[in-house]
Scaffold this motif. Structure first.
Motif, mmCIF file in Angstrom:
data_model
loop_
_atom_site.group_PDB
_atom_site.id
_atom_site.type_symbol
_atom_site.label_atom_id
_atom_site.label_comp_id
_atom_site.label_asym_id
_atom_site.label_seq_id
_atom_site.Cartn_x
_atom_site.Cartn_y
_atom_site.Cartn_z
ATOM 1 N N ASP A 199 0.816 -1.212 0.000
ATOM 2 C CA ASP A 199 0.000 0.000 0.000
ATOM 3 C C ASP A 199 0.848 1.258 0.000
ATOM 4 O O ASP A 199 0.364 2.351 0.237
ATOM 5 C CB ASP A 199 -0.950 0.010 1.205
ATOM 6 N N GLY A 200 2.157 1.112 -0.236
ATOM 7 C CA GLY A 200 3.021 2.270 -0.312
ATOM 8 C C GLY A 200 3.790 2.548 0.949
ATOM 9 O O GLY A 200 4.606 3.454 0.997
ATOM 10 N N GLY A 201 3.566 1.754 2.000
ATOM 11 C CA GLY A 201 4.251 2.006 3.263
ATOM 12 C C GLY A 201 5.476 1.145 3.421
ATOM 13 O O GLY A 201 5.737 0.254 2.645
ATOM 14 N N SER A 202 6.268 1.434 4.428
ATOM 15 C CA SER A 202 7.479 0.677 4.703
ATOM 16 C C SER A 202 7.883 0.878 6.142
ATOM 17 O O SER A 202 7.555 1.868 6.755
ATOM 18 C CB SER A 202 8.619 1.127 3.788
ATOM 19 N N GLU A 203 8.589 -0.114 6.693
ATOM 20 C CA GLU A 203 9.126 0.034 8.040
ATOM 21 C C GLU A 203 10.602 0.378 7.999
ATOM 22 O O GLU A 203 11.259 0.432 9.012
ATOM 23 C CB GLU A 203 8.940 -1.270 8.824
ATOM 24 N N GLN A 213 -10.001 9.816 4.598
ATOM 25 C CA GLN A 213 -9.733 10.616 3.396
ATOM 26 C C GLN A 213 -8.969 11.877 3.767
ATOM 27 O O GLN A 213 -9.476 12.763 4.457
ATOM 28 C CB GLN A 213 -11.036 10.978 2.688
ATOM 29 N N LEU A 214 -7.719 11.967 3.281
ATOM 30 C CA LEU A 214 -6.868 13.118 3.551
ATOM 31 C C LEU A 214 -6.946 14.162 2.448
ATOM 32 O O LEU A 214 -6.657 15.330 2.669
ATOM 33 C CB LEU A 214 -5.410 12.662 3.725
ATOM 34 N N SER A 215 -7.289 13.715 1.249
ATOM 35 C CA SER A 215 -7.439 14.637 0.121
ATOM 36 C C SER A 215 -8.425 14.012 -0.859
ATOM 37 O O SER A 215 -8.952 12.924 -0.616
ATOM 38 C CB SER A 215 -6.090 14.899 -0.564
ATOM 39 N N ASP A 216 -8.647 14.697 -1.969
ATOM 40 C CA ASP A 216 -9.620 14.191 -2.938
ATOM 41 C C ASP A 216 -9.240 12.817 -3.479
ATOM 42 O O ASP A 216 -10.111 12.018 -3.834
ATOM 43 C CB ASP A 216 -9.758 15.178 -4.096
ATOM 44 N N SER A 217 -7.933 12.534 -3.544
ATOM 45 C CA SER A 217 -7.492 11.282 -4.182
ATOM 46 C C SER A 217 -6.673 10.385 -3.252
ATOM 47 O O SER A 217 -6.160 9.359 -3.691
ATOM 48 C CB SER A 217 -6.650 11.601 -5.429
ATOM 49 N N SER A 218 -6.551 10.745 -1.979
ATOM 50 C CA SER A 218 -5.683 9.971 -1.081
ATOM 51 C C SER A 218 -6.431 9.567 0.181
ATOM 52 O O SER A 218 -7.061 10.408 0.839
ATOM 53 C CB SER A 218 -4.432 10.780 -0.695
ATOM 54 N N HIS A 219 -6.309 8.276 0.491
ATOM 55 C CA HIS A 219 -6.874 7.739 1.724
ATOM 56 C C HIS A 219 -5.731 7.171 2.573
ATOM 57 O O HIS A 219 -4.867 6.454 2.074
ATOM 58 C CB HIS A 219 -7.899 6.646 1.430
ATOM 59 N N LEU A 220 -5.755 7.484 3.849
ATOM 60 C CA LEU A 220 -4.691 7.087 4.766
ATOM 61 C C LEU A 220 -4.688 5.578 4.986
ATOM 62 O O LEU A 220 -5.746 4.945 5.085
ATOM 63 C CB LEU A 220 -4.873 7.805 6.109
ATOM 64 N N ARG A 221 -3.492 4.995 5.054
ATOM 65 C CA ARG A 221 -3.323 3.575 5.388
ATOM 66 C C ARG A 221 -2.663 3.505 6.762
ATOM 67 O O ARG A 221 -1.643 4.160 6.996
ATOM 68 C CB ARG A 221 -2.470 2.856 4.346
ATOM 69 N N VAL A 222 -3.264 2.727 7.657
ATOM 70 C CA VAL A 222 -2.785 2.666 9.043
ATOM 71 C C VAL A 222 -2.545 1.214 9.442
ATOM 72 O O VAL A 222 -3.363 0.334 9.143
ATOM 73 C CB VAL A 222 -3.803 3.296 10.017
ATOM 74 N N SER A 223 -1.427 0.966 10.100
ATOM 75 C CA SER A 223 -1.137 -0.368 10.644
ATOM 76 C C SER A 223 -0.308 -0.202 11.908
ATOM 77 O O SER A 223 0.184 0.873 12.212
ATOM 78 C CB SER A 223 -0.390 -1.221 9.609
ATOM 79 N N PHE A 224 -0.167 -1.304 12.657
ATOM 80 C CA PHE A 224 0.640 -1.258 13.873
ATOM 81 C C PHE A 224 2.124 -1.301 13.507
ATOM 82 O O PHE A 224 2.517 -1.952 12.535
ATOM 83 C CB PHE A 224 0.295 -2.432 14.786
ATOM 84 N N SER A 225 2.934 -0.612 14.286
ATOM 85 C CA SER A 225 4.369 -0.533 14.002
ATOM 86 C C SER A 225 5.168 -1.265 15.075
ATOM 87 O O SER A 225 4.752 -1.359 16.232
ATOM 88 C CB SER A 225 4.815 0.929 13.942
ATOM 89 N N LYS A 226 6.333 -1.749 14.684
ATOM 90 C CA LYS A 226 7.254 -2.355 15.649
ATOM 91 C C LYS A 226 8.157 -1.290 16.270
ATOM 92 O O LYS A 226 8.868 -1.562 17.232
ATOM 93 C CB LYS A 226 8.122 -3.411 14.968
ATOM 94 N N SER A 227 8.127 -0.093 15.720
ATOM 95 C CA SER A 227 9.039 0.975 16.141
ATOM 96 C C SER A 227 8.387 1.872 17.186
ATOM 97 O O SER A 227 7.174 1.849 17.395
ATOM 98 C CB SER A 227 9.464 1.819 14.940
ATOM 99 N N THR A 228 9.223 2.648 17.843
ATOM 100 C CA THR A 228 8.743 3.702 18.728
ATOM 101 C C THR A 228 9.431 5.008 18.331
ATOM 102 O O THR A 228 10.440 5.001 17.632
ATOM 103 C CB THR A 228 9.061 3.390 20.203
ATOM 104 N N ILE A 229 8.877 6.098 18.770
ATOM 105 C CA ILE A 229 9.449 7.402 18.418
ATOM 106 C C ILE A 229 10.271 7.917 19.606
ATOM 107 O O ILE A 229 9.759 7.989 20.719
ATOM 108 C CB ILE A 229 8.342 8.416 18.074
#
Length: 573
Positions: A516-520, A557-573
């Motif tokens: 979906d375009g994401g990466s860890e 929906q963040l914009s007219d053509s973009s929808h956010l993809r969300v998943s759990f992460s192994k990382s912390t900030i």
């Protein structure tokens, strides 16, 4: 004397036949192969190892051990495995053409212990009984020019043995009980799968499985330290399936397992009469006239899957799993292995893919919410909230291994203020309401949903599956949306944002992305670090808060053509 590859021998005399290998004090023998004389090549020693053998006091205890009747394909590492439990191994010599080997221990005490042990317990290599006795030779001497450096496999075996000795010095030494941790368990691993894998090394007495810290683990007991040692050396770090389900093995502090029940969580193979722990099943078995534990895996219909390693090696030339050098990560799975991996084949009956989710918050739960949450671990096909018991729901996944992932990651997770329970349902499918039947929107079909994360074969999303965590991974963020806008959206959804950051990457190439375009990961190409505005991490106040936010914000929906993809992460900030 020189021993030829074809079995020919030249030299002034022959040593002891039968009880020891045919070697003279001037013989030239290589590790792993035996070199034939070449009259026109004076450079034979480049391929041979000179071994000087002292033959004083034949039959007396010696730190050199002679092993006979070894299979042709046996490696140096397998010979070394036999000696490791008894002390430090200092040298090894395998004569494959003669089906014999020599093992040099650090001292006579270690060698004597080993010989005495295998006098009462038959040693085996690849299913063949081998004979262990003292050698007539007192030591294996090699000159500096023709050392084990000329034989990488022998050198590696000795180095591994030394590393293991150093490791067990801190762990307290080998034991008959192994602790097995399965990491990155994308596909289900059951007690039966572990039994089939570990019994390839030797006889398994008992297995107990459990989950600790959201990780599937097992305790496996062998009859002796030699077999346990071989299993650890053989299987530690190997993958059950390609690129996942990695075995991490260490010695347990326990010396014996106390198994009370023979079921899908524990098994005592030395006592098949143990009950299952399920009164109804025990009664049915008693009526059937068989002891409770002797059913042909009564749990196979629920959990038992054929062993992928057994399937992969069933047709191997060795006829069994070798001790070392197993190409587990690269095998081509058979139909049985594919079935174990949750891949349906034409004409193959589908295992249960339906989950029962209970103790839900009736005020908060909807089919769409369950679709989003369980969709993190598989492609949800249908969801039904029970009409007369709205704190219960059925969730149908597309593949059986996805149900296992959902159970392992979501069972007992606190969601909407309640600890939900996730188990396998007795139903095989979720039935849609008949036409005209009132349903109040409690049943929905998602089989054609565009939001499925794993619809692509071999989806990279399988590599980014993690347990629920307070940190969420965001992707598919349009370049026009900044940090404050995203934080505001999560705050409006009821989340307390603790931290946020965009992913830094080095342009222009990126690999290892989700479908979906994401990466860890952070990718490297060139020296220019840029903000990758398509991906970010957001840390919330708690795991429960993150679960609620994922349900609300995935596909936001963040914009007219973009929808956010969300998943759990192994990382912390």
């Amino acid at each position: 004397m020189r021993i030829g590859k074809e079995g020919k021998e030249t030299g002034e005399r022959q040593e002891v036949r039968g009880s020891d290998e045919l070697l003279s004090q001037t013989g030239a023998v290589s590790n792993g192969s035996v070199m034939s004389p070449a009259p026109n090549h004076a450079d034979n020693n480049n391929d041979a190892k000179k071994v000087k053998l002292d033959t004083k006091n034949p039959g007396a205890p010696s730190r050199v051990i002679h092993i006979r009747n070894i299979p042709n394909e046996v490696t140096e590492a397998e010979i070394v495995h036999l000696g490791i439990p008894f002390g430090k191994v200092t040298n090894v010599l395998v004569l494959k053409g003669k089906n014999q080997a020599f093992l040099e221990m650090s001292d006579e005490v270690c060698a004597t212990t080993m010989v005495n042990y295998f006098t009462n317990c038959t040693a085996q290599l690849r299913g063949r009984a081998v004979y262990v006795q003292f050698s007539n030779h007192k030591e294996l001497k090699t000159d500096q020019t023709h050392s084990n450096a000329q034989n990488p496999s022998a050198q590696a075996a000795l180095q591994a043995a030394q590393a293991l000795v150093n490791q067990t010095d801190t762990q307290g030494g080998p034991n008959t009980v192994l602790r097995v941790i399965v990491e990155h368990m994308i596909y289900p691993v059951t007690l039966d799968v572990l039994y089939q894998i570990f019994s390839r090394v030797g006889k398994v007495l008992k297995i107990v499985t459990f989950t600790k810290n959201n990780t599937f683990q097992a305790l496996i007991q062998y009859p002796d330290v030699v077999t346990a040692q071989a299993a650890k050396m053989t299987l530690d770090g190997q993958n059950i399936y390609n690129a996942c389900c990695t075995l991490r093995i260490e010695y347990s502090k326990l010396s014996n397992l106390n198994v009370k029940y023979n079921n899908d969580k524990s098994r005592d193979y030395t006592n098949p009469s143990l009950p299952t722990g399920d009164p109804a099943l025990d009664s049915a078995l008693a009526i059937g006239g068989g002891p409770p534990g002797v059913l042909a895996s009564p749990f196979a219909a629920m959990h038992g899957l054929s062993s992928p390693l057994t399937a992969a090696y069933g047709a191997s030339p060795a006829g069994g799993m070798p001790f070392t050098g197993m190409p587990l990560a690269g095998v081509t799975p058979s139909a049985a292995a594919l079935g174990a991996a949750g891949i349906r084949l034409p004409g193959q009956p589908s295992p249960n893919c339906v989950l029962l989710v209970s103790n839900l918050n009736e005020e908060m739960v909807t089919p769409d919410a369950l679709f989003t949450l369980f969709g993190v671990y598989g492609d949800v096909q249908r969801v039904k909230i029970l009409f007369n018991k709205k704190d219960n729901a059925l969730v149908q996944m597309s593949e059986p291994h996805q149900t296992q992932l959902a159970i392992s990651h979501l069972d007992k997770m606190k969601t909407w203020g309640k600890q939900i329970r996730v188990t396998l349902s007795k139903h095989q499918t979720v039935q849609l309401p008949k036409e005209g039947q009132p349903d109040a929107g409690l049943t929905k079909d998602y089989s054609n949903s565009p939001l499925h994360r794993f619809k692509k074969p071999g989806s990279k999303n399988y590599q980014n599956i993690y347990p629920p965590s307070a940190t969420l991974h965001l992707s598919n963020i349009p370049p026009t949306v900044d940090e404050e806008q995203i934080k505001d959206a999560f705050t409006e959804a009821g989340a307390c944002v603790k931290a946020f950051k965009f992913f830094p990457v080095r342009a222009p190439t990126e690999t290892g992305r989700r479908d979906d375009g994401g990466s860890e990961g952070v990718q490297v190409s060139g020296n220019n670090i840029v903000k990758d505005r398509k991906m970010a991490l957001i840390q919330l106040g708690s795991v429960e808060e993150a679960i609620s936010a994922l349900i609300k914000m995935h596909n936001f929906q963040l914009s007219d053509s973009s929808h956010l993809r969300v998943s759990f992460s192994k990382s912390t900030i």
